[in-house]
Design a protein around this motif. Structure first.
Motif, short mmCIF file in Angstrom:
data_model
loop_
_atom_site.label_atom_id
_atom_site.label_comp_id
_atom_site.label_asym_id
_atom_site.label_seq_id
_atom_site.Cartn_x
_atom_site.Cartn_y
_atom_site.Cartn_z
N THR A 143 0.85 -1.19 0.00
CA THR A 143 0.00 0.00 0.00
C THR A 143 0.89 1.24 0.00
O THR A 143 2.07 1.17 0.33
CB THR A 143 -0.91 0.04 1.24
N ASN A 144 0.31 2.39 -0.37
CA ASN A 144 1.09 3.63 -0.34
C ASN A 144 0.97 4.29 1.02
O ASN A 144 0.40 3.72 1.97
CB ASN A 144 0.65 4.56 -1.47
N ASP B 297 -0.86 6.54 2.02
CA ASP B 297 -2.25 6.78 2.39
C ASP B 297 -3.03 5.49 2.61
O ASP B 297 -4.26 5.50 2.69
CB ASP B 297 -2.95 7.63 1.32
N ASP B 298 -2.31 4.35 2.70
CA ASP B 298 -2.89 3.05 3.00
C ASP B 298 -3.82 2.56 1.89
O ASP B 298 -4.79 1.83 2.15
CB ASP B 298 -3.64 3.08 4.33
N ALA B 299 -3.52 2.91 0.65
CA ALA B 299 -4.29 2.43 -0.50
C ALA B 299 -3.43 1.44 -1.27
O ALA B 299 -2.23 1.65 -1.47
CB ALA B 299 -4.70 3.59 -1.40
N GLY B 300 -4.03 0.34 -1.74
CA GLY B 300 -3.29 -0.70 -2.44
C GLY B 300 -2.65 -0.21 -3.72
O GLY B 300 -3.27 0.52 -4.50
N GLN B 301 -1.40 -0.62 -3.94
CA GLN B 301 -0.64 -0.20 -5.11
C GLN B 301 -0.21 -1.36 -5.98
O GLN B 301 0.00 -1.20 -7.19
CB GLN B 301 0.61 0.58 -4.68
N GLU B 302 -0.02 -2.54 -5.39
CA GLU B 302 0.46 -3.70 -6.13
C GLU B 302 -0.25 -4.95 -5.61
O GLU B 302 -0.84 -4.95 -4.53
CB GLU B 302 1.97 -3.89 -5.96
N GLY B 303 -0.18 -6.03 -6.40
CA GLY B 303 -0.61 -7.33 -5.95
C GLY B 303 -2.05 -7.40 -5.48
O GLY B 303 -2.94 -6.68 -5.95
N LEU B 304 -2.30 -8.29 -4.51
CA LEU B 304 -3.66 -8.47 -4.00
C LEU B 304 -4.15 -7.25 -3.24
O LEU B 304 -5.36 -7.03 -3.15
CB LEU B 304 -3.70 -9.71 -3.10
#
Length: 569
Positions: free
Chosen positions: A178-179, A181-188
C-alpha cells in the motif's frame, strides 16, 4: 428702604441668554436619532439577518469535523495466520504561520523529528504562505508523543494506519504493498482495494484556536473497517518453498526463479514463491526485478514439460496408445529448414521411453502423423493462451498461436514445448488435469469454501495412463530421478529451455524447469519449479529444478499429513 438703595450700588444683571434656534435643535435631534437608528439597525442585522453567517464563522474557528480513520482489512493465510495487518501510527503536521521563529525551539523540533535543522527551515520557508505542511508521516505513537511533549506552537497530530507484513519478503510479490495513504498499489492489495479499504468516520469536535481538542461533541458517522481477505496460501508451505527456492537460486548463481504449488483437488494455490524478492516493510533500495510476481505476470517457452500434455492429446486421438513404439533413429530429423535433435540416438522408444528420454524426435513423429490440430486444441482447453482469471493485476494470458497455415516444423515444435509461451501458474493448473482424472482445476488465490467443479479436458483413462507413464520418468537411472521423494510415488517431467532475445535464441542461456504430481496413488499436490538462467555449471531441469521439487513437495506432503503411498516403486 431696600438693600440696593442702602448700599448705594446698583447691581449688574447677566445678559439674557440667546434662545437656541429651532433649526439647530432639530438638526441635533435628527443626528442623534439617525445614530441611534443606525446602531439599532446594525444590532438587528447582526442578531437577525447575519446571525447564521456569523455563527458559522464562529463555529468554524471552534467547531471542527474530524475524520475518524478506519483500519484496512487484514489478509490472512488459509489457517488464519496474518499476512498483512494495519497498525496505528501518528502523522505530525504543522501550520508554518504558527511555528515559532526561535532558533532553539526550531532546533528542538528538528532533533525530535530526526531531521537536519537546515532541512526543516527550508521546508518551513517553502510552505510559509500556507497553513498546512507535513512534518513527518506514519510515526510510532511513542515517537510522535515525544515531539508533541515539546509543546511547540503550530505542531499538530493526526491518527492514521500503516500496513505491516509479518512474512516480509516471503509473500511480497503476492500481497503487494500500500502507499503512504494506506491504498493498495500492487498485488492483491490493489486487486481487492475496494474490499480491504475501510470507510472513514466523522465526528464534530470543539477545538481551541491552536487546534487542540477541547470537547468531543457528536459522532456523525462511525468508521467502518475494511473486510478481511483469506488466501489459499498456507504460510508454512510458503516459507518452506521460498527458503528452498532462494537456496537453489544462490547455489546455481541464477537470475531468479519461481515455485508454484497447487492443491490438485481444488485448484487452490498453496504456495507461490518468487526470487528475487524485497522487504515490503522497508522499501529502500528495492531491486525492480523483485517487484514482479513472476509466477503470474511473466511468461516463457515451457519446453519439455509440455510433452506429457501433448502426449495426452496424441493418445486421445485414438491413433496411438501407451504401447506405441516410435523409431527415433538416427537421433535427428530435418523438417522444413530446421534440424530437430535428441541428445543422442535412442532408437526405438515406447510412450514412456519418449518421456523418460525427453525425445524431441519421438514427439515430432507422433504429432506429424495426425491430421487434426488435437495438440493445440487440448492446450487451449487446458487454459493456455487465456487469462487464469485469478484477478491478480497484470496476470498474463501467455501466447498460443492459432493453428492456421502452420508449417510442419511449427507442428513439431509445439509438441515439445516451443512456439508458445505460458506462465508457471498456467502450467500448474494444466497439470491438475493429469492429477485429477482429466479434470482441470482453475487456479484460485483465495481459500474456497467449496471446491470448484473443474473442467473435464482429458479422458480419465488417458489421464491415468499418462500419470503412470510420467512416474517412470522419475525412477532411479532417469533424468528426473532427483525429483523423487522418500516414501511417496512421484510423477513429473523436467524441461530445459533456451532463452530468447530480440535476435533469437541465446547461446548457453537456459531456463530449468520441473513440473510434477504427488503422491501418484492419490494425487494431492501439483508443483512447478522454474530456475532462470543458472550459471553454476549445471543447467538441465533434472539437475537444477528437480531437486527443488523433491524438497518442496516432500516437506509439503509431510506438513499436510499426507500418508505415504501404499506401494512405493
Amino acid at each position: 428702604m431696600s438693600t440696593e438703595v442702602r448700599s448705594g450700588v446698583t447691581p449688574r444683571r447677566p445678559p439674557p441668554m440667546a434662545p437656541m434656534g429651532g433649526l439647530r435643535y432639530g438638526l441635533v435631534l435628527l443626528l442623534v436619532a439617525i445614530g441611534l437608528g443606525l446602531l439599532g439597525g446594525r444590532i438587528a442585522i447582526l442578531h437577525v439577518i447575519d446571525r447564521p453567517f456569523l455563527q458559522g464563522q464562529g463555529d468554524a474557528r471552534t467547531l471542527r469535523t474530524d475524520t475518524i480513520s478506519a483500519h484496512r482489512g487484514m489478509i490472512t493465510d488459509r489457517n488464519g495466520e496474518p499476512l498483512a495487518i494495519s497498525t496505528p501510527v501518528v502523522t505530525l503536521w504543522a501550520n508554518p504561520q504558527e511555528l515559532p521563529v526561535d532558533s532553539i525551539q526550531r532546533l528542538m523540533l528538528a532533533r525530535a523529528l530526526g531531521v537536519e535543522l537546515d532541512a526543516l527551515n527550508e521546508r518551513v520557508g517553502r510552505y510559509g504562505e500556507r497553513e498546512f505542511m507535513y512534518l513527518r508521516r506514519q510515526m510510532t505513537p511513542e515517537a510522535a508523543q515525544r515531539v508533541l511533549d515539546l509543546r511547540i506552537p503550530g505542531v499538530y497530530a493526526q491518527n492514521e494506519y500503516k500496513r505491516y507484513y509479518p512474512a516480509g519478503e516471503v509473500t511480497a510479490q503476492l500481497l503487494g504493498v500500500t502507499n503512504v495513504d494506506d491504498a493498495g498499489q500492487e498485488g492483491l492489495e490493489l486487486a481487492y482495494q475496494p474490499h480491504l479499504a475501510g470507510t472513514p468516520g466523522q465526528r464534530r469536535v470543539l477545538k481551541d484556536r491552536r487546534g487542540r481538542l477541547v470537547r468531543d461533541l457528536q459522532l456523525l458517522r462511525e468508521a467502518r473497517p475494511g473486510g478481511d481477505l483469506t488466501l489459499s496460501i498456507d504460510q508454512r508451505l510458503q516459507y518452506m518453498a521460498y527458503r528452498e527456492l532462494k537456496a537453489a537460486v544462490t547455489e546455481h548463481e541464477a537470475d531468479g526463479g519461481v515455485v508454484v504449488m497447487m492443491d490438485a483437488r481444488s485448484g487452490e494455490v498453496l504456495a507461490m514463491a518468487n526470487q528475487p524478492s524485497y522487504n515490503p516493510n522497508n522499501r529502500a533500495g528495492i531491486d525492480p526485478r523483485g517487484l514482479r510476481n513472476q509466477a503470474i505476470v511473466d511468461v516463457f517457452e515451457p519446453g519439455s514439460v509440455m510433452k506429457p500434455l501433448a502426449m495426452a492429446a496424441i493418445m486421445e486421438s485414438g491413433r496411438f496408445d501407451r504401447d506405441t513404439v516410435v523409431d527415433t533413429s538416427p537421433g535427428w530429423m530435418r523438417i522444413d529448414r530446421f534440424t530437430i535433435r535428441d541428445i543422442r540416438n535412442y532408437g526405438e522408444l515406447d510412450m514412456a521411453g519418449i518421456l523418460e528420454k525427453s525425445s524431441n524426435i519421438g514427439m515430432s513423429k507422433l504429432v506429424l502423423e495426425l491430421d487434426d490440430p488435437v495438440v493445440p486444441d487440448l492446450y487451449r482447453r487446458l487454459g493456455f493462451g487465456q487469462s487464469p482469471e485469478t484477478g491478480f493485476p497484470g496476470e498474463s494470458t501467455g501466447s498460443l498461436p492459432a493453428p492456421v497455415r502452420w508449417s510442419r516444423s511449427q507442428w513439431a515444435a509445439i509438441s515439445y514445448g516451443y512456439g508458445l509461451s505460458v506462465s508457471a501458474l498456467q502450467l500448474a493448473s494444466a497439470y491438475t488435469a493429469i492429477a485429477n482424472d482429466g479434470v482441470r482445476m482453475p487456479p484460485s488465490l483465495l481459500r474456497l469454501s467449496e471446491p470448484s467443479s473443474g473442467m473435464p479436458v482429458i479422458e480419465p483413462d488417458v489421464a491415468h495412463d499418462l500419470l503412470r507413464i510420467m512416474e517412470e520418468s522419475v525412477q532411479p537411472g532417469t533424468g528426473g530421478r532427483r525429483a523423487g521423494v522418500a516414501g511417496y510415488r512421484v510423477a513429473g517431467k523436467s524441461g530445459t529451455v533456451r532463452k530468447t532475445s530480440a535476435s533469437g535464441y541465446q547461446q548457453n542461456v537456459y531456463r530449468s524447469l520441473f513440473a510434477g504430481i504427488a503422491p501418484v496413488s492419490d494425487p494431492r499436490i501439483v508443483t512447478v519449479v522454474m530456475i532462470d538462467h543458472p550459471r553454476g555449471g549445471e543447467y538441465y531441469g533434472g539437475a537444477v529444478a528437480a531437486p527443488v521439487f523433491s524438497r518442496v513437495t516432500g516437506n509439503a506432503l509431510r506438513l499436510l499429513d499426507v500418508p505415504p503411498d501404499q506401494r512405493v516403486r
